[in-house]
Motif scaffolding. Structure first.
Motif, mmCIF file in Angstrom:
data_model
loop_
_atom_site.group_PDB
_atom_site.id
_atom_site.type_symbol
_atom_site.label_atom_id
_atom_site.label_comp_id
_atom_site.label_asym_id
_atom_site.label_seq_id
_atom_site.Cartn_x
_atom_site.Cartn_y
_atom_site.Cartn_z
ATOM 1 N N ALA A 57 -1.406 7.738 2.591
ATOM 2 C CA ALA A 57 0.023 7.633 2.878
ATOM 3 C C ALA A 57 0.295 7.843 4.365
ATOM 4 O O ALA A 57 1.075 7.101 4.981
ATOM 5 C CB ALA A 57 0.805 8.652 2.045
ATOM 6 N N TYR A 58 -0.369 8.848 4.946
ATOM 7 C CA TYR A 58 -0.199 9.088 6.386
ATOM 8 C C TYR A 58 -0.802 7.950 7.203
ATOM 9 O O TYR A 58 -0.288 7.601 8.271
ATOM 10 C CB TYR A 58 -0.826 10.429 6.775
ATOM 11 C CG TYR A 58 0.011 11.619 6.390
ATOM 12 C CD1 TYR A 58 1.243 11.849 7.006
ATOM 13 C CD2 TYR A 58 -0.400 12.501 5.393
ATOM 14 C CE1 TYR A 58 2.030 12.942 6.655
ATOM 15 C CE2 TYR A 58 0.383 13.598 5.038
ATOM 16 C CZ TYR A 58 1.595 13.807 5.672
ATOM 17 O OH TYR A 58 2.380 14.887 5.312
ATOM 18 N N GLY A 59 -1.890 7.369 6.703
ATOM 19 C CA GLY A 59 -2.474 6.225 7.400
ATOM 20 C C GLY A 59 -1.530 5.036 7.419
ATOM 21 O O GLY A 59 -1.359 4.378 8.448
ATOM 22 N N ALA A 60 -0.908 4.756 6.257
ATOM 23 C CA ALA A 60 0.066 3.665 6.190
ATOM 24 C C ALA A 60 1.257 3.936 7.092
ATOM 25 O O ALA A 60 1.781 3.023 7.751
ATOM 26 C CB ALA A 60 0.530 3.475 4.742
ATOM 27 N N TYR A 92 0.828 -1.205 0.000
ATOM 28 C CA TYR A 92 0.000 0.000 0.000
ATOM 29 C C TYR A 92 0.866 1.259 0.000
ATOM 30 O O TYR A 92 0.599 2.213 -0.731
ATOM 31 C CB TYR A 92 -0.918 -0.009 1.221
ATOM 32 C CG TYR A 92 -2.072 0.954 1.125
ATOM 33 C CD1 TYR A 92 -3.124 0.715 0.256
ATOM 34 C CD2 TYR A 92 -2.106 2.098 1.902
ATOM 35 C CE1 TYR A 92 -4.188 1.599 0.168
ATOM 36 C CE2 TYR A 92 -3.159 2.990 1.814
ATOM 37 C CZ TYR A 92 -4.196 2.735 0.941
ATOM 38 O OH TYR A 92 -5.231 3.615 0.840
ATOM 39 N N ALA A 93 1.917 1.246 0.799
ATOM 40 C CA ALA A 93 2.807 2.415 0.877
ATOM 41 C C ALA A 93 3.507 2.670 -0.449
ATOM 42 O O ALA A 93 3.790 3.819 -0.796
ATOM 43 C CB ALA A 93 3.836 2.212 1.983
ATOM 44 N N ALA A 100 -7.212 -6.836 -0.101
ATOM 45 C CA ALA A 100 -6.806 -5.443 -0.277
ATOM 46 C C ALA A 100 -6.489 -5.074 -1.718
ATOM 47 O O ALA A 100 -6.821 -3.971 -2.172
ATOM 48 C CB ALA A 100 -5.589 -5.145 0.602
ATOM 49 N N PHE A 101 -5.849 -5.986 -2.458
ATOM 50 C CA PHE A 101 -5.367 -5.640 -3.796
ATOM 51 C C PHE A 101 -5.859 -6.567 -4.892
ATOM 52 O O PHE A 101 -5.515 -6.381 -6.060
ATOM 53 C CB PHE A 101 -3.830 -5.632 -3.811
ATOM 54 C CG PHE A 101 -3.218 -4.757 -2.766
ATOM 55 C CD1 PHE A 101 -3.298 -3.373 -2.868
ATOM 56 C CD2 PHE A 101 -2.584 -5.301 -1.671
ATOM 57 C CE1 PHE A 101 -2.736 -2.559 -1.894
ATOM 58 C CE2 PHE A 101 -2.021 -4.506 -0.696
ATOM 59 C CZ PHE A 101 -2.100 -3.129 -0.807
ATOM 60 N N GLY A 102 -6.638 -7.575 -4.531
ATOM 61 C CA GLY A 102 -7.118 -8.510 -5.534
ATOM 62 C C GLY A 102 -6.049 -9.440 -6.063
ATOM 63 O O GLY A 102 -6.202 -10.009 -7.151
ATOM 64 N N PRO A 154 4.447 -9.685 -5.590
ATOM 65 C CA PRO A 154 3.164 -9.623 -4.892
ATOM 66 C C PRO A 154 3.337 -9.791 -3.383
ATOM 67 O O PRO A 154 4.217 -10.534 -2.927
ATOM 68 C CB PRO A 154 2.379 -10.808 -5.485
ATOM 69 C CG PRO A 154 3.019 -11.069 -6.817
ATOM 70 C CD PRO A 154 4.469 -10.738 -6.616
ATOM 71 N N ALA A 155 2.513 -9.086 -2.612
ATOM 72 C CA ALA A 155 2.616 -9.171 -1.155
ATOM 73 C C ALA A 155 2.434 -10.603 -0.676
ATOM 74 O O ALA A 155 3.083 -11.048 0.278
ATOM 75 C CB ALA A 155 1.584 -8.247 -0.507
#
Length: 299
Positions: free
Chosen positions: A214-217, A24-25, A263-265, A90-91
């Motif tokens: 970005a701040y949330g991550a 995500y970041a 989250a990302f499919g 991939p994560a």
């Protein structure tokens, strides 16, 4: 249900989100830049905690060892892992590769600290690497990455990152057995910052888009992972429940794969599922008699 009963499962669930946060970041910041900010804030947060509780600081030699261990446990490790995810790993697959950390630790232990492997552990090591090969095979065979450059290099960097955290784990086990873990964590994040900040200044443009996401991550990385995860780890150590948490580390790869799917499919392909099962089996065989000896890899 008491915190003592919930803590191991919460710890593993918390830890598993790190791979999703890294992915995500990467949508909002360059990896080294993001990590530089994270390490600076994490070191400051731990320093404030140490000052509030008046934690005892280690001697000068132990301080230098803590900073040095931070180069590998957080610096080289997350630099390689986050770069790999930002460049296409991939994560879910990176989460499976993370399961290699206890396998690599067991493999390196005979050479670094004189521990001998049993036959079941050797079988576990073989299964672990076979599982990784199965999981990553679709990416390596993808026609879009037929030259392997875009697939093999990030995967190789991800594996090097796991070797880094393996060395850091063994170094900490050998040289940092005593001392307040809060002050050691502070020094380790300072060490990681010393390493990662120059990488950001040399290779990146310090891009951080400042979006709310970005701040949330960043907030989750600092307080949820660096502070919350380590805080729970300290609680487990104090309560003598590290082995229970370590036994649940086997759920980390499937948890990361499921979270990445939501989250990302990222697809839950058959090779990914089969590879996860094989890796988890290998990790179990390698570590079933020594859960408490391996520190989980952080993201």
């Amino acid at each position: 249900m008491s915190l003592d009963r919930l803590a191991p499962a919460v710890f593993v669930l918390l830890w598993s989100t790190g791979w999703v946060v890294a992915k995500y970041a990467s949508l909002h910041s360059e990896p080294f830049t993001f990590l530089s900010i994270r390490y600076a804030l994490s070191a400051a947060a731990f320093l404030a905690l140490c000052l509030v509780v008046r934690a005892q600081w280690p001697s000068r030699p132990a301080t230098l060892r803590a900073v040095y261990s931070g180069f590998f446990l957080h610096g080289f490790y997350l630099a390689g892992l986050w770069w790999a995810i930002a460049n296409g790993v991939p994560a879910g697959i990176s989460g499976i590769i993370a399961a290699l950390q206890p396998l690599l630790t067991a493999m390196a232990a005979p050479f670094l600290i004189g521990e001998r492997l049993q036959q079941a552990q050797k079988l576990g090591l073989a299964l672990g690497f076979i599982g990784i090969a199965i999981a990553v095979s679709p990416k390596l065979l993808d026609p879009a990455t037929a030259d392997l450059t875009h697939a093999a290099l990030p995967l190789a960097i991800n594996l090097v990152a796991m070797a880094s955290v393996t060395y850091g784990t063994l170094y900490q086990k050998k040289h940092l057995q005593s001392g307040d873990l809060r002050t050691i964590a502070t020094l380790q994040y300072i060490g990681a910052l010393i390493l990662i900040l120059p990488l950001s200044l040399i290779f990146e443009h310090q891009h951080f888009d400042g979006a709310a996401q970005a701040y949330g991550a960043l907030a989750w990385s600092v307080f949820g992972l660096s502070m919350g995860g380590v805080g729970l780890l300290l609680h487990l150590i104090r309560r003598g429940q590290v082995s229970r948490a370590a036994s649940l580390i086997y759920l980390m790869p499937p948890a990361v794969a499921l979270e990445a799917f939501i989250a990302f499919g990222e697809p839950l392909t058959l090779p990914l599922i089969v590879g996860t099962v094989v890796v988890v089996t290998g990790v179990y065989l390698t570590n079933r008699k020594a859960f408490s000896e391996h520190r989980p890899a952080e993201v």
